[in-house]
Motif scaffolding. Structure first.
Motif, PDB file in Angstrom:
ATOM      1  N   TYR A 132       0.842  -1.201   0.000  1.00  0.00           N
ATOM      2  CA  TYR A 132       0.000   0.000   0.000  1.00  0.00           C
ATOM      3  C   TYR A 132       0.877   1.249   0.000  1.00  0.00           C
ATOM      4  O   TYR A 132       0.673   2.177  -0.780  1.00  0.00           O
ATOM      5  N   LYS A 133       1.862   1.266   0.891  1.00  0.00           N
ATOM      6  CA  LYS A 133       2.725   2.438   1.042  1.00  0.00           C
ATOM      7  C   LYS A 133       3.574   2.673  -0.209  1.00  0.00           C
ATOM      8  O   LYS A 133       3.768   3.813  -0.618  1.00  0.00           O
ATOM      9  N   ASP A 136       1.251   4.270  -2.751  1.00  0.00           N
ATOM     10  CA  ASP A 136       0.904   5.623  -2.328  1.00  0.00           C
ATOM     11  C   ASP A 136       2.091   6.566  -2.475  1.00  0.00           C
ATOM     12  O   ASP A 136       1.949   7.683  -2.975  1.00  0.00           O
ATOM     13  N   SER A 140       2.239   9.647  -5.246  1.00  0.00           N
ATOM     14  CA  SER A 140       2.330  10.972  -4.625  1.00  0.00           C
ATOM     15  C   SER A 140       3.619  11.672  -5.044  1.00  0.00           C
ATOM     16  O   SER A 140       3.625  12.883  -5.307  1.00  0.00           O
ATOM     17  N   SER A 156       2.573  -0.170 -10.477  1.00  0.00           N
ATOM     18  CA  SER A 156       1.190  -0.620 -10.304  1.00  0.00           C
ATOM     19  C   SER A 156       0.823  -1.806 -11.201  1.00  0.00           C
ATOM     20  O   SER A 156      -0.249  -2.382 -11.028  1.00  0.00           O
ATOM     21  N   PRO A 166      -3.852  -2.375  -1.234  1.00  0.00           N
ATOM     22  CA  PRO A 166      -3.153  -1.518  -2.194  1.00  0.00           C
ATOM     23  C   PRO A 166      -4.040  -1.018  -3.338  1.00  0.00           C
ATOM     24  O   PRO A 166      -3.784   0.049  -3.899  1.00  0.00           O
ATOM     25  N   HIS A 168      -6.937   0.224  -3.050  1.00  0.00           N
ATOM     26  CA  HIS A 168      -7.550   1.477  -2.593  1.00  0.00           C
ATOM     27  C   HIS A 168      -6.659   2.662  -2.955  1.00  0.00           C
ATOM     28  O   HIS A 168      -7.130   3.666  -3.510  1.00  0.00           O
ATOM     29  N   SER A 169      -5.395   2.547  -2.645  1.00  0.00           N
ATOM     30  CA  SER A 169      -4.454   3.616  -2.964  1.00  0.00           C
ATOM     31  C   SER A 169      -4.317   3.800  -4.464  1.00  0.00           C
ATOM     32  O   SER A 169      -4.352   4.924  -4.976  1.00  0.00           O
ATOM     33  N   ARG A 172      -7.382   5.502  -6.101  1.00  0.00           N
ATOM     34  CA  ARG A 172      -7.432   6.933  -5.753  1.00  0.00           C
ATOM     35  C   ARG A 172      -6.472   7.725  -6.635  1.00  0.00           C
ATOM     36  O   ARG A 172      -6.823   8.767  -7.198  1.00  0.00           O
ATOM     37  N   HIS A 173      -5.258   7.217  -6.784  1.00  0.00           N
ATOM     38  CA  HIS A 173      -4.257   7.920  -7.592  1.00  0.00           C
ATOM     39  C   HIS A 173      -4.562   7.842  -9.088  1.00  0.00           C
ATOM     40  O   HIS A 173      -4.365   8.816  -9.817  1.00  0.00           O
TER      41      HIS A 173
END
Length: 193
Positions: A132-133, A136, A140, A156, A166, A168-169, A172-173
């Motif tokens: 996930y991190k 993200d 970002s 990805s 992951p 979810h992140s 969103r992106h």
């Protein structure tokens, strides 16, 4: 704790590895901003000069399988060097294991590519939180101009095998990318893929 409570935003920790015979990692920090042009020098002035006392952890392919092996150091200045337990050339290094602290992590391009390869071959060597991190942070950092968007998208690609958090992140992106590309010729290509 004053460096965390008396300053706006949070840090970006960058790890640049030396892949030679004696592997080392140069670690630096700076203030992370999605829009670096938004700085207002009068408002942003502070006594700590946006240097945080950062606890940082990392693992590598070499240490991942051993229980309790997570190297912890403190970055108290703008830069530092780690020489012990830095992995050899072909092995990845992952920092801020399981989101141990609150900061973004960027790596040199070679280490990012090693992480991409690992995710594509066996993503489950990383915990769900680590995956996930990574997603993200990569997206970002790309949005802030700190990382090539192509690299974030390559990271990805492993998601076809992902069933967990992951996504979810990533969604969103990817939604943000879709929004930014809506009025460009690239949008048509994005919608058809």
């Amino acid at each position: 704790m004053d460096t965390w409570t008396a300053q706006m935003n949070y840090p970006l920790v960058t790890i640049e590895r030396n892949y030679g015979a004696n592997p080392t990692a140069r670690i630096s920090q700076k203030r992370f901003l999605l829009d670096p042009d938004s700085l207002d020098e009068e408002i942003d002035d502070n006594p700590y000069n946006y240097v945080w006392q950062i606890p940082y952890t990392y693992i590598s392919r070499q240490t991942r399988g051993r229980v309790g092996v997570r190297t912890l150091h403190w970055l108290r200045n703008e830069t530092g060097v780690v020489s012990e337990t830095v992995p050899v050339d072909k092995d990845w290094l992952l920092a801020d294991v399981a989101g141990y602290a609150y900061y973004r992590v960027n790596y040199d391009e070679r280490n990012w590519n090693l992480l991409v390869e690992q995710l594509k071959s066996h993503h489950d060597v990383f915990s769900v939180l680590d995956r996930y991190k990574m997603i993200d942070d990569a997206f970002s950092l790309a949005r802030a101009g700190e990382l090539d968007t192509v690299l974030a998208l390559q990271l990805s690609e492993y998601l076809v095998d992902e069933t967990g958090l992951p996504w979810h992140s990533a969604l969103r992106h990817l939604d943000y990318l879709r929004l930014m590309l809506r009025r460009t010729p690239t949008y048509t290509f994005l919608e058809t893929t």
